[in-house]
Design an enzyme around this catalytic site. Structure first.
Site, short mmCIF file in Angstrom:
data_model
loop_
_atom_site.label_atom_id
_atom_site.label_comp_id
_atom_site.label_asym_id
_atom_site.label_seq_id
_atom_site.Cartn_x
_atom_site.Cartn_y
_atom_site.Cartn_z
CE1 TYR A 17 -2.97 -3.05 0.16
CE2 TYR A 17 -3.90 -2.18 2.18
CZ TYR A 17 -3.90 -3.13 1.17
OH TYR A 17 -4.82 -4.13 1.15
CE LYS A 59 1.72 -17.49 -2.68
NZ LYS A 59 1.03 -18.78 -2.53
CG ASP A 65 -6.93 -4.62 3.92
OD1 ASP A 65 -7.89 -4.60 4.69
OD2 ASP A 65 -6.84 -3.89 2.92
CG ASP A 88 -12.57 -7.40 5.76
OD1 ASP A 88 -12.11 -6.70 6.68
OD2 ASP A 88 -13.35 -6.97 4.90
#
Ligand code: NAD
Length: 356
Positions: A141, A190, A247, A251
């Site tokens: 981001y 990852k 992020d 959720d």
């Protein structure tokens, strides 16, 4: 104690839920003899409309004079044009950068009174109590981004850039949090594909060695973590991960608790200053109807009491008041069947249960 709290309600349901959070803090101040001063200002889309920018310099200065920020949510269809020169989220990003709030803490704990609200099978939910620590000021981001060209040649890229020091400080913080909990830290990356993840993994191992801690470390790939969060959620204690992965995973994890409307968050840095906000957004689909769930904001206010003001007993009193409100059957519409109440009635029910 004396404290100054910046209140930035924002857009959509932000003002509705923040109002209830402030009432809870006022009740705590009254009950425990504290002196809390509140300073309110605009952030997000409403600030763009009023001042042409999602966060004015004056609002930033006002926040600097405070001990903590309680924020609602920003954004909405009115400001969602991706080509707009200014966007509501830029206000949030500016706040995080300005105060170097590099860690976002998102606890997910299932209330025994809300098991029916979770879409997960009941037997998977026993003991779910986890904390996601999301790196907040680096990664995809904030790395270099670019867009150029037109038609079939149009192209764009974002960059997941991490420095060792950015990984180091957030892993250190997550490890310290794990020490005070069940002592189990899961680092999510990852590393089978991404160079930045291989750096993340190496630095994490080094930090854990240097800390000579009892905390146990495991590494999980983000895709596997997404699966394990649904398959064995109770096994997780503290998860530490990069901005993008955190992020998305939070959720997903919110569904363990039943509703986005329940999840609080704290964005913190090295000191005690912090920004506290519900995980959910501005929910334009229900804004203005008085039906939004204020509990995520109220629980964020409890985190503010704990982390920024050092008022652990007061934080626990608020959390207990939320539990007993749920036990009494109060439900906003997002929580499924029960005694349906408005945002304001839910807030009042919690305030009435705040006692020593
Ligand atoms: P959202 O979280 O606002 O809403 C998702 C769904 O959950 C909606 O159906 C909504 O009604 C419901 N919901 C959310 N909070 C609730 C609450 N407290 N009580 C009851 N129901 C609730 O996500 P979205 O719809 O993807 O985004 C809406 C806007 O919010 C967008 O402009 C987005 O950019 C913004 N957003 C802001 C933040 C933030 O301010 N930190 C975070 C996420 C999204």
């Amino acid at each position: 104690m004396q404290a100054r709290i910046a209140v930035l309600p924002g857009d959509g349901i932000g003002p509705e839920v923040t109002r209830e959070g402030v009432k809870v803090l006022q009740r705590v101040a009254e009950l425990f003899g504290h002196d809390f001063a509140f300073e309110e200002a605009m952030v997000g889309g409403c600030a763009i409309d009023a001042a042409g920018t999602p966060l004015t310099d004056e609002t930033l200065e006002m926040c600097r004079r405070c001990d903590a920020i309680l924020l609602g949510a920003v954004g909405g269809p009115k400001w969602s044009d991706p080509n707009a020169p200014v966007r509501p989220e830029q206000g949030l990003l500016r706040l995080r950068k300005a105060f170097d709030l590099f860690a976002n803490l998102r606890p997910v704990k299932l209330s025994p009174f809300l098991r029916a609200s979770s879409p997960l099978r009941d037997d998977l939910l026993d003991g779910v109590d986890l904390l996601v620590v999301r790196e907040l000021t680096g990664g995809l981001y904030f790395g270099p981004m670019h867009h150029e060209g037109e038609g079939r040649d149009e192209q764009a890229y974002d960059t997941m850039l991490y420095h060792a020091w950015e990984v180091e400080r957030v892993v250190r913080l997550a490890c310290n949090l794990a020490k005070g909990r069940r002592g189990w830290l899961t680092s999510v990356d990852k590393a089978n594909v991404l160079e930045s993840s291989r750096l993340w993994r190496r630095v994490t191992e080094r930090v854990m060695r240097e800390m000579e801690t009892e905390v146990e470390l495991e590494h999980l790939l983000v895709d596997a973590c997404a699966m394990h969060l649904l398959r064995r959620p109770a096994d997780f204690d503290v998860i530490v991960t990069a901005n993008l992965f955190g992020d998305i995973l939070t959720d997903e994890a919110s569904m363990l608790a039943g509703s986005l409307g329940l999840l609080p968050s704290a964005s913190i840095g090295e000191g005690t200053f912090g920004l506290y906000e519900p995980v959910h957004g501005s929910a334009p689909d229900i804004a203005g109807q008085g039906v939004a769930n204020p509990l995520a904001t109220i629980l964020s206010a409890a985190m503010l009491l704990r982390h920024s003001l050092g008022l652990e007993a007061e934080a626990q009193v608020v959390e207990q008041a939320v539990e007993s409100t749920l036990e009494a059957g109060y439900r906003t519409a997002d929580l499924g069947p029960g005694r349906h109440v408005s945002t304001e009635e839910m807030g009042r029910a919690v305030v009435e249960r705040i006692s020593v």
